[in-house]
Motif scaffolding. Structure first.
Motif, PDB file in Angstrom:
ATOM      1  N   PHE A  98       0.841  -1.185   0.000  1.00  0.00           N
ATOM      2  CA  PHE A  98       0.000   0.000   0.000  1.00  0.00           C
ATOM      3  C   PHE A  98       0.883   1.244   0.000  1.00  0.00           C
ATOM      4  CE2 PHE A  98      -2.525  -3.226   2.255  1.00  0.00           C
ATOM      5  CZ  PHE A  98      -3.686  -3.202   1.493  1.00  0.00           C
ATOM      6  N   TRP A  99       0.455   2.273  -0.705  1.00  0.00           N
ATOM      7  CA  TRP A  99       1.131   3.571  -0.626  1.00  0.00           C
ATOM      8  C   TRP A  99       0.117   4.643  -0.243  1.00  0.00           C
ATOM      9  CZ3 TRP A  99      -1.375   6.755  -3.879  1.00  0.00           C
ATOM     10  CH2 TRP A  99      -1.932   6.232  -5.044  1.00  0.00           C
ATOM     11  N   ILE A 100       0.619   5.703   0.374  1.00  0.00           N
ATOM     12  CA  ILE A 100      -0.228   6.821   0.787  1.00  0.00           C
ATOM     13  C   ILE A 100       0.484   8.115   0.434  1.00  0.00           C
ATOM     14  CG2 ILE A 100      -1.309   8.035   2.725  1.00  0.00           C
ATOM     15  CD1 ILE A 100      -1.442   5.443   4.236  1.00  0.00           C
ATOM     16  N   ASN A 101      -0.253   9.050  -0.140  1.00  0.00           N
ATOM     17  CA  ASN A 101       0.256  10.405  -0.271  1.00  0.00           C
ATOM     18  C   ASN A 101      -0.866  11.390   0.039  1.00  0.00           C
ATOM     19  OD1 ASN A 101      -0.298   9.355  -3.259  1.00  0.00           O
ATOM     20  ND2 ASN A 101      -0.777  11.533  -3.211  1.00  0.00           N
ATOM     21  N   GLU A 135      -3.432  12.329 -11.620  1.00  0.00           N
ATOM     22  CA  GLU A 135      -4.465  11.346 -11.971  1.00  0.00           C
ATOM     23  C   GLU A 135      -4.983  10.650 -10.716  1.00  0.00           C
ATOM     24  OE1 GLU A 135      -5.825  10.391 -14.932  1.00  0.00           O
ATOM     25  OE2 GLU A 135      -4.804  12.023 -15.965  1.00  0.00           O
ATOM     26  N   PHE A 136      -4.076  10.288  -9.814  1.00  0.00           N
ATOM     27  CA  PHE A 136      -4.494   9.667  -8.555  1.00  0.00           C
ATOM     28  C   PHE A 136      -5.485  10.567  -7.822  1.00  0.00           C
ATOM     29  CE2 PHE A 136      -0.165   7.328  -8.119  1.00  0.00           C
ATOM     30  CZ  PHE A 136      -0.620   6.337  -8.964  1.00  0.00           C
ATOM     31  N   ASP A 137      -5.130  11.829  -7.702  1.00  0.00           N
ATOM     32  CA  ASP A 137      -5.981  12.771  -6.971  1.00  0.00           C
ATOM     33  C   ASP A 137      -7.346  12.909  -7.644  1.00  0.00           C
ATOM     34  OD1 ASP A 137      -6.007  14.958  -4.800  1.00  0.00           O
ATOM     35  OD2 ASP A 137      -6.678  16.040  -6.582  1.00  0.00           O
ATOM     36  N   ARG A 138      -7.354  12.983  -8.976  1.00  0.00           N
ATOM     37  CA  ARG A 138      -8.613  13.161  -9.706  1.00  0.00           C
ATOM     38  C   ARG A 138      -9.538  11.954  -9.536  1.00  0.00           C
ATOM     39  NH1 ARG A 138      -6.496  13.748 -14.293  1.00  0.00           N
ATOM     40  NH2 ARG A 138      -6.191  16.003 -14.078  1.00  0.00           N
ATOM     41  N   TRP A 146      -9.561   3.491 -11.026  1.00  0.00           N
ATOM     42  CA  TRP A 146      -8.312   2.902 -11.520  1.00  0.00           C
ATOM     43  C   TRP A 146      -7.512   3.925 -12.306  1.00  0.00           C
ATOM     44  CZ3 TRP A 146      -6.699  -1.770  -9.969  1.00  0.00           C
ATOM     45  CH2 TRP A 146      -7.649  -2.639  -9.425  1.00  0.00           C
ATOM     46  N   VAL A 147      -6.191   3.861 -12.172  1.00  0.00           N
ATOM     47  CA  VAL A 147      -5.270   4.706 -12.925  1.00  0.00           C
ATOM     48  C   VAL A 147      -4.201   3.808 -13.536  1.00  0.00           C
ATOM     49  CG1 VAL A 147      -3.585   6.571 -12.818  1.00  0.00           C
ATOM     50  CG2 VAL A 147      -5.665   6.703 -11.427  1.00  0.00           C
ATOM     51  N   SER A 148      -3.965   3.959 -14.836  1.00  0.00           N
ATOM     52  CA  SER A 148      -2.908   3.209 -15.515  1.00  0.00           C
ATOM     53  C   SER A 148      -1.694   4.120 -15.701  1.00  0.00           C
ATOM     54  CB  SER A 148      -3.393   2.689 -16.870  1.00  0.00           C
ATOM     55  OG  SER A 148      -3.810   3.760 -17.694  1.00  0.00           O
ATOM     56  N   TYR A 149      -0.491   3.542 -15.527  1.00  0.00           N
ATOM     57  CA  TYR A 149       0.731   4.325 -15.599  1.00  0.00           C
ATOM     58  C   TYR A 149       1.909   3.362 -15.650  1.00  0.00           C
ATOM     59  CZ  TYR A 149       0.819   3.223 -10.577  1.00  0.00           C
ATOM     60  OH  TYR A 149       0.810   2.578  -9.371  1.00  0.00           O
ATOM     61  N   SER A 164      -3.394   0.909 -10.766  1.00  0.00           N
ATOM     62  CA  SER A 164      -3.612   1.007  -9.323  1.00  0.00           C
ATOM     63  C   SER A 164      -5.020   1.491  -9.043  1.00  0.00           C
ATOM     64  CB  SER A 164      -2.615   1.981  -8.680  1.00  0.00           C
ATOM     65  OG  SER A 164      -1.368   1.375  -8.495  1.00  0.00           O
ATOM     66  N   TYR A 165      -5.608   0.905  -7.992  1.00  0.00           N
ATOM     67  CA  TYR A 165      -6.888   1.421  -7.509  1.00  0.00           C
ATOM     68  C   TYR A 165      -6.590   2.415  -6.387  1.00  0.00           C
ATOM     69  CZ  TYR A 165     -11.720   1.738  -6.052  1.00  0.00           C
ATOM     70  OH  TYR A 165     -12.965   2.220  -5.764  1.00  0.00           O
ATOM     71  N   VAL A 166      -7.158   3.604  -6.496  1.00  0.00           N
ATOM     72  CA  VAL A 166      -6.895   4.657  -5.513  1.00  0.00           C
ATOM     73  C   VAL A 166      -8.201   5.108  -4.873  1.00  0.00           C
ATOM     74  CG1 VAL A 166      -4.792   5.490  -6.609  1.00  0.00           C
ATOM     75  CG2 VAL A 166      -6.981   6.421  -7.327  1.00  0.00           C
ATOM     76  N   ALA A 167      -8.118   5.497  -3.611  1.00  0.00           N
ATOM     77  CA  ALA A 167      -9.280   5.986  -2.865  1.00  0.00           C
ATOM     78  C   ALA A 167      -8.859   7.178  -2.017  1.00  0.00           C
ATOM     79  CB  ALA A 167      -9.878   4.885  -1.994  1.00  0.00           C
TER      80      ALA A 167
END
Length: 387
Positions: A98-101, A135-138, A146-149, A164-167
């Motif tokens: 898991f990552w967090i920003n 993109e993660f923030d949006r 989901w964001v592809s990168y 990645s799935y981001v919340a």
């Protein structure tokens, strides 16, 4: 003459067998191609759903520490640091993490690239030129997505395609994510199909069965975080649905009675309105503690929703179930909750229903009857048990 006749008979039979074998091989190849396409698609969706479930579990962990902050058991800094340490150590699989920003692009945890922690990456672009943190923030602020990168793998500097799935956790303005490398996912799918082709359909089915068991076991290990209510630490309504089949099977093999006790706090909305939601949460926690202390080790205590609770267990008779419900009701009524210079108390009502093996089509019928008994207790004046 007989030998020739026999040979002439066996020749077309052999030809038919060869033709049938070719047709079977063609059918197997077609099946494997179709299966590869459908299985790879379904496995990809399963892995995506798994990643999304991991994020939901991570949000549950964060919410748990946030509740400790709200209940003033921890300061904001302590709660956030403990949440980050927990998720930083919660790796899974070969390289899952898991990552967090924060919303400004500052990385708070990145277990496999700790050198990035503290850096603002909002204007950093991957190898394709995509500003992935933007993109993660949006996507996170849309409710999760989901964001592809592209991103480096562990111990490498080369970037690989990843999703990645981001919340977004609004209370702390955090973005939480976890992802899948596309080449690893496709490679896993390819080798899975290749291994099974060696033993045809039987081996293929065995492989699927094994994969399902592994995935289910892995998900079960982490989903324990999501079947516990973050506020009360009781089981959730979802957990009740999972254990009903085993409860019904156990009910067939015991002389005890499977009982549902439906509990609801009286006028709980007034508690929240008059004393605030923090005090309301404290009331729910204390009621949960009373239930847990009085329940047998084999019983299941659940927060069914809001101020509703359910206790499921096996009892000698309805009297013993009433005794437990009355004990819980009495102890809750004796609780005192400070509010400034004053204090307040709460009461509860309960309804009891025994599962009838012959009359109840399913356990939902038992729960409905317990709920009806609860309604009778409410109508009769509240702060009582109805059976």
């Amino acid at each position: 003459m007989d030998n020739l006749s026999s040979k002439s008979y066996r020749l077309p039979l052999q030809n038919k067998l060869v033709g049938l074998s070719i047709m079977i091989i063609i059918g197997i190849v077609a099946f494997l191609l179709f299966f590869y396409h459908s299985f790879s698609a379904s496995l990809e969706e399963e892995k995506k759903a798994q990643s999304k479930n991991f994020i939901e579990s991570a949000l549950g962990i964060i919410q748990h520490f946030h509740q400790l902050e709200l209940s003033e058991k921890l300061t904001t800094v302590e709660a956030q640091q403990m949440a980050m340490r927990t998720l930083e150590s919660a790796t899974y699989g070969d390289d899952g993490y898991f990552w967090i920003n924060d919303s400004k692009g500052k990385i708070l945890i990145q277990p496999y690239m700790p050198n990035l922690v503290g850096l603002n990456m909002m204007n950093w672009a991957d190898s394709t030129g995509k500003y992935i943190f933007q993109e993660f923030d949006r996507e996170a602020r849309k409710g999760g997505g989901w964001v592809s990168y592209t991103w480096p793998k562990l111990n490498t500097s080369e970037e690989f395609p990843k999703i990645s799935y981001v919340a977004h956790y609004a209370a702390w303005d955090w973005l939480i994510g976890t992802g899948l490398y596309l080449d690893d996912m496709k490679s896993n799918i390819f080798w899975a199909v290749l291994r099974t082709s060696g033993v045809l359909l039987f081996g293929f089915l065995i492989f699927i069965f094994t994969m399902v068991l592994i995935i289910n076991y892995f998900v079960h290990q982490l989903s324990e975080l999501s079947v516990r209510d973050a506020l009360t630490n009781l089981y959730t309504k979802r957990f009740l649905k999972e254990i009903i089949p085993s409860l019904l099977n156990q009910n067939k093999m015991t002389n005890h009675h499977l009982v549902a006790i439906f509990i609801d706090l009286d006028h709980f909305k007034k508690v929240n309105d008059m004393y605030g939601h923090v005090n309301g949460d404290h009331v729910l926690q204390q009621v949960a503690n009373v239930m847990s202390k009085n329940a047998k080790s084999s019983d299941y205590c659940m927060r069914y929703g809001g101020e509703e609770f359910v206790l499921i267990g096996f009892f000698d008779n309805v009297i013993s179930a009433i005794d437990m419900a009355e004990m819980i009701r009495h102890q809750v009524s004796e609780l005192r909750f400070p509010n400034g210079g004053n204090e307040f108390s709460v009461t509860l009502s309960a309804g009891i229903a025994l599962h009838n093996k012959s009359r109840d089509n399913c356990f939902e019928d038992t729960l409905k009857r317990a709920d009806m008994k609860l309604y009778e207790a409410k109508v009769a004046g509240r702060n009582r048990v109805s059976s």
